[in-house]
Structure formats: structure tokens, C-alpha cells
Design a protein around this motif. Structure first.
Motif, PDB file in Angstrom:
ATOM      1  N   GLN A  57     -50.392-103.787 -21.561  1.00  0.00           N
ATOM      2  CA  GLN A  57     -49.724-104.839 -22.334  1.00  0.00           C
ATOM      3  C   GLN A  57     -49.967-106.219 -21.723  1.00  0.00           C
ATOM      4  OE1 GLN A  57     -48.177-102.255 -20.883  1.00  0.00           O
ATOM      5  NE2 GLN A  57     -46.406-102.925 -19.729  1.00  0.00           N
ATOM      6  N   PHE A  58     -50.311-106.297 -20.446  1.00  0.00           N
ATOM      7  CA  PHE A  58     -50.636-107.581 -19.830  1.00  0.00           C
ATOM      8  C   PHE A  58     -51.940-108.150 -20.380  1.00  0.00           C
ATOM      9  CE2 PHE A  58     -48.142-106.381 -15.789  1.00  0.00           C
ATOM     10  CZ  PHE A  58     -46.999-106.940 -16.311  1.00  0.00           C
ATOM     11  N   LEU A  59     -52.788-107.292 -20.915  1.00  0.00           N
ATOM     12  CA  LEU A  59     -54.056-107.778 -21.453  1.00  0.00           C
ATOM     13  C   LEU A  59     -53.849-108.624 -22.703  1.00  0.00           C
ATOM     14  CD1 LEU A  59     -56.287-104.656 -20.847  1.00  0.00           C
ATOM     15  CD2 LEU A  59     -56.081-106.726 -19.464  1.00  0.00           C
ATOM     16  N   ASP A  60     -52.766-108.395 -23.424  1.00  0.00           N
ATOM     17  CA  ASP A  60     -52.436-109.276 -24.554  1.00  0.00           C
ATOM     18  C   ASP A  60     -52.134-110.682 -24.058  1.00  0.00           C
ATOM     19  OD1 ASP A  60     -52.714-107.158 -26.308  1.00  0.00           O
ATOM     20  OD2 ASP A  60     -50.564-106.654 -26.251  1.00  0.00           O
ATOM     21  N   VAL A  61     -51.445-110.769 -22.948  1.00  0.00           N
ATOM     22  CA  VAL A  61     -51.154-112.074 -22.336  1.00  0.00           C
ATOM     23  C   VAL A  61     -52.459-112.748 -21.927  1.00  0.00           C
ATOM     24  CG1 VAL A  61     -50.022-113.216 -20.386  1.00  0.00           C
ATOM     25  CG2 VAL A  61     -48.891-111.320 -21.560  1.00  0.00           C
ATOM     26  N   VAL A  62     -53.381-111.979 -21.380  1.00  0.00           N
ATOM     27  CA  VAL A  62     -54.677-112.521 -20.972  1.00  0.00           C
ATOM     28  C   VAL A  62     -55.429-113.088 -22.174  1.00  0.00           C
ATOM     29  CG1 VAL A  62     -56.949-111.873 -20.064  1.00  0.00           C
ATOM     30  CG2 VAL A  62     -54.885-111.068 -18.931  1.00  0.00           C
ATOM     31  N   LEU A  63     -55.433-112.362 -23.279  1.00  0.00           N
ATOM     32  CA  LEU A  63     -56.145-112.843 -24.465  1.00  0.00           C
ATOM     33  C   LEU A  63     -55.547-114.127 -25.022  1.00  0.00           C
ATOM     34  CD1 LEU A  63     -56.796-109.486 -26.334  1.00  0.00           C
ATOM     35  CD2 LEU A  63     -58.478-110.951 -25.230  1.00  0.00           C
ATOM     36  N   VAL A  64     -54.246-114.189 -25.112  1.00  0.00           N
ATOM     37  CA  VAL A  64     -53.588-115.390 -25.637  1.00  0.00           C
ATOM     38  C   VAL A  64     -53.811-116.576 -24.699  1.00  0.00           C
ATOM     39  CG1 VAL A  64     -51.350-116.414 -26.183  1.00  0.00           C
ATOM     40  CG2 VAL A  64     -51.890-114.116 -26.985  1.00  0.00           C
ATOM     41  N   ALA A  65     -53.677-116.354 -23.403  1.00  0.00           N
ATOM     42  CA  ALA A  65     -53.868-117.440 -22.440  1.00  0.00           C
ATOM     43  C   ALA A  65     -55.312-117.936 -22.443  1.00  0.00           C
ATOM     44  CB  ALA A  65     -53.466-116.973 -21.043  1.00  0.00           C
ATOM     45  N   THR A  66     -56.260-117.039 -22.637  1.00  0.00           N
ATOM     46  CA  THR A  66     -57.668-117.450 -22.697  1.00  0.00           C
ATOM     47  C   THR A  66     -57.933-118.335 -23.908  1.00  0.00           C
ATOM     48  OG1 THR A  66     -58.297-115.408 -21.577  1.00  0.00           O
ATOM     49  CG2 THR A  66     -60.029-116.591 -22.725  1.00  0.00           C
ATOM     50  N   VAL A  67     -57.398-117.971 -25.045  1.00  0.00           N
ATOM     51  CA  VAL A  67     -57.590-118.794 -26.253  1.00  0.00           C
ATOM     52  C   VAL A  67     -56.919-120.154 -26.072  1.00  0.00           C
ATOM     53  CG1 VAL A  67     -57.006-118.986 -28.696  1.00  0.00           C
ATOM     54  CG2 VAL A  67     -57.899-116.843 -27.803  1.00  0.00           C
ATOM     55  N   LEU A  68     -55.714-120.161 -25.533  1.00  0.00           N
ATOM     56  CA  LEU A  68     -55.033-121.437 -25.300  1.00  0.00           C
ATOM     57  C   LEU A  68     -55.782-122.295 -24.282  1.00  0.00           C
ATOM     58  CD1 LEU A  68     -51.294-120.318 -25.299  1.00  0.00           C
ATOM     59  CD2 LEU A  68     -52.526-121.591 -27.066  1.00  0.00           C
ATOM     60  N   GLY A  69     -56.340-121.669 -23.259  1.00  0.00           N
ATOM     61  CA  GLY A  69     -57.128-122.410 -22.278  1.00  0.00           C
ATOM     62  C   GLY A  69     -58.371-123.017 -22.892  1.00  0.00           C
ATOM     63  N   PHE A  70     -59.023-122.277 -23.779  1.00  0.00           N
ATOM     64  CA  PHE A  70     -60.193-122.815 -24.465  1.00  0.00           C
ATOM     65  C   PHE A  70     -59.817-124.004 -25.335  1.00  0.00           C
ATOM     66  CE2 PHE A  70     -62.728-122.898 -28.379  1.00  0.00           C
ATOM     67  CZ  PHE A  70     -63.942-123.279 -27.844  1.00  0.00           C
TER      68      PHE A  70
END
Length: 85
Positions: A57-70
Motif C-alpha cells: 500500500q506504500f507504493l500508492d503513496v510513491v506513485l502519487v508523490a512521483t506525479v506531484l513531484g513531476f
């Protein structure tokens, strides 16, 4: 000490050095780039912790944070481009 611990340590060092550049950076572009590096060090750390704790479930956080970082990188580049004109 496992290889994941070593990788987390390396990401911690990268985060620390990036934060030094954020605080001391001579230009706004340096600070924005260092902020990106710090964000991606945190994202990498969360991904490694997801592997270590076997918590996908932490990987969902990773995906959202990556998009926001981009999106933040694009916004900073537009801001810096406008200031130079």
C-alpha cells in the motif's frame, strides 16, 4: 545490515546534501533542483520501506508523490523561465 539498510542510508545522505543545497543554493534554479533531489530521495526511501515491510500500500503513496513531484518540477521550470525574461 542488509542491502536495503545501505540503500536507505545512501538515500539519507543524498537527502541531507540536497537540503544543504536548498538552504545555501546561490540561485533559485539550484534550490529547485535540490528540492527535486530531496523529494525523490524521500520517494525512494518510502519505496524501499515498502519492500522491507512487505507493505504494497506504500507504493500508492510513491506513485502519487512521483506525479506531484513531476508537476512541481514543471511549475518551477516555468517560473524560472519567466523570471529570466
Amino acid at each position: 545490515m542488509t542491502p536495503l539498510d545501505l540503500m536507505l542510508g545512501a538515500l539519507g545522505v543524498a537527502f541531507g546534501l540536497a537540503m544543504v543545497r536548498v538552504l545555501r543554493g546561490p540561485t533559485i534554479a539550484d534550490r529547485a533542483l535540490a528540492g527535486d533531489v530531496a523529494l525523490y530521495a524521500v520517494i525512494g526511501s518510502v519505496a524501499l520501506l515498502a519492500l522491507r515491510q512487505d507493505a504494497p500500500q506504500f507504493l500508492d503513496v510513491v506513485l502519487v508523490a512521483t506525479v506531484l513531484g513531476f508537476l512541481a518540477s514543471v511549475a518551477f521550470s516555468l517560473l524560472i523561465g519567466r523570471e529570466r525574461r
